[in-house]
Write a protein that holds these residues in place. Sequence first.
Motif, PDB file in Angstrom:
ATOM      1  N   UNK A   1     -21.723  46.907-113.276  1.00  0.00           N
ATOM      2  CA  UNK A   1     -22.995  47.401-113.073  1.00  0.00           C
ATOM      3  C   UNK A   1     -23.985  47.071-113.664  1.00  0.00           C
ATOM      4  N   UNK A   2     -25.284  47.034-112.799  1.00  0.00           N
ATOM      5  CA  UNK A   2     -26.366  46.999-113.410  1.00  0.00           C
ATOM      6  C   UNK A   2     -27.052  48.506-113.870  1.00  0.00           C
ATOM      7  N   UNK A   3     -27.411  48.710-114.916  1.00  0.00           N
ATOM      8  CA  UNK A   3     -28.031  50.001-115.046  1.00  0.00           C
ATOM      9  C   UNK A   3     -29.429  49.671-115.418  1.00  0.00           C
ATOM     10  N   UNK A   4     -30.161  50.381-114.586  1.00  0.00           N
ATOM     11  CA  UNK A   4     -31.758  49.659-114.381  1.00  0.00           C
ATOM     12  C   UNK A   4     -32.548  51.126-114.326  1.00  0.00           C
ATOM     13  N   UNK A   5     -33.586  51.241-115.220  1.00  0.00           N
ATOM     14  CA  UNK A   5     -34.611  52.441-115.348  1.00  0.00           C
ATOM     15  C   UNK A   5     -35.497  52.322-114.214  1.00  0.00           C
TER      16      UNK A   5
ATOM     17  N   UNK B   1     -26.095  50.087-109.920  1.00  0.00           N
ATOM     18  CA  UNK B   1     -25.723  49.206-108.980  1.00  0.00           C
ATOM     19  C   UNK B   1     -24.529  48.217-109.241  1.00  0.00           C
ATOM     20  N   UNK B   2     -23.403  48.189-108.411  1.00  0.00           N
ATOM     21  CA  UNK B   2     -22.595  47.086-108.696  1.00  0.00           C
ATOM     22  C   UNK B   2     -22.954  45.779-108.428  1.00  0.00           C
ATOM     23  N   UNK B   3     -22.367  44.829-109.068  1.00  0.00           N
ATOM     24  CA  UNK B   3     -22.786  43.680-108.969  1.00  0.00           C
ATOM     25  C   UNK B   3     -23.246  42.955-107.466  1.00  0.00           C
ATOM     26  N   UNK B   4     -22.347  43.448-106.477  1.00  0.00           N
ATOM     27  CA  UNK B   4     -22.630  42.701-105.198  1.00  0.00           C
ATOM     28  C   UNK B   4     -23.507  43.760-104.418  1.00  0.00           C
ATOM     29  N   UNK B   5     -24.278  44.439-104.850  1.00  0.00           N
ATOM     30  CA  UNK B   5     -25.132  45.523-104.567  1.00  0.00           C
ATOM     31  C   UNK B   5     -24.386  46.335-103.323  1.00  0.00           C
TER      32      UNK B   5
ATOM     33  N   UNK C   1     -36.462  45.877 -96.860  1.00  0.00           N
ATOM     34  CA  UNK C   1     -37.950  45.712 -96.981  1.00  0.00           C
ATOM     35  C   UNK C   1     -38.440  45.768 -98.552  1.00  0.00           C
ATOM     36  N   UNK C   2     -39.304  46.831 -98.741  1.00  0.00           N
ATOM     37  CA  UNK C   2     -39.911  46.666-100.266  1.00  0.00           C
ATOM     38  C   UNK C   2     -39.338  47.992-100.882  1.00  0.00           C
ATOM     39  N   UNK C   3     -38.554  48.118-101.739  1.00  0.00           N
ATOM     40  CA  UNK C   3     -38.097  49.281-102.385  1.00  0.00           C
ATOM     41  C   UNK C   3     -38.253  49.554-103.611  1.00  0.00           C
ATOM     42  N   UNK C   4     -38.456  50.703-104.028  1.00  0.00           N
ATOM     43  CA  UNK C   4     -38.793  50.806-105.624  1.00  0.00           C
ATOM     44  C   UNK C   4     -37.866  52.341-106.039  1.00  0.00           C
ATOM     45  N   UNK C   5     -37.145  52.036-106.926  1.00  0.00           N
ATOM     46  CA  UNK C   5     -36.231  53.201-107.197  1.00  0.00           C
ATOM     47  C   UNK C   5     -36.074  53.393-108.942  1.00  0.00           C
TER      48      UNK C   5
ATOM     49  N   UNK D   1     -28.794  56.521-107.545  1.00  0.00           N
ATOM     50  CA  UNK D   1     -29.964  56.436-108.397  1.00  0.00           C
ATOM     51  C   UNK D   1     -30.374  58.059-108.356  1.00  0.00           C
ATOM     52  N   UNK D   2     -31.572  58.308-109.148  1.00  0.00           N
ATOM     53  CA  UNK D   2     -32.179  59.642-109.017  1.00  0.00           C
ATOM     54  C   UNK D   2     -31.889  60.349-110.168  1.00  0.00           C
TER      55      UNK D   2
END
Length: 188
Positions: free
Chosen positions: A136-140, A159-163, A150-154, A168-169
């Motif tokens: 997984x990606x652990x992303x702040x 997230x796992x490697x294959x998305x 689209x254009x998404x911000x979280x 989140x949250x």
Amino acid sequence: MFRLALIALGIVVLLLLTVSVLPERERVIPESLIHLENTTVNLYPQADPEAVWFFAAPEVSYDPDLRETILYQIEDGERTVNRETDFTLKSDQITINNDDNLRGERIFIHLVEDEWDVDMETKGDRLVLIDHRSGRFEVPRITIDGEGIGNSIYEDMSINFDFTDFQSGGPGTIGYSEFETDTPTERE
């Protein structure tokens, strides 16, 4: 004979006294950090045995005491699984720790199959972490832009490697997506 022995003993004592008052030489301990230039690094994570990561970096340093490798100015990075590239990667600096995990302040990824551009960045003192054990990606903070999303911000994403699995949250986090849709035509 006794006289010669006393003279020899006196000379030895005098030499020992002279050596003992001489200033001590400082030992020069070389820096343990290893620096490489224009380097290609291949990473074969033990926790993800089917994946191989390739990095081309103009500068790489390795600290044997910490068992960490730092890659600088990565313009050409990629992850392959079974010899198929699933995403490419760019970053100003990435650290590979002794568990083969990667961390950095800002990492740009391009998902090849989905054609998504992903900008992962730090928030506060939390760095982006690519954890091989969990896959997984652990992303702040993450911005995803591409067809179908689209254009998404979280914030605070995992997230796992294959998305295909997003989590989140949490209290005080931000998340929004902007989608463009076609206007349906009127029926005649």
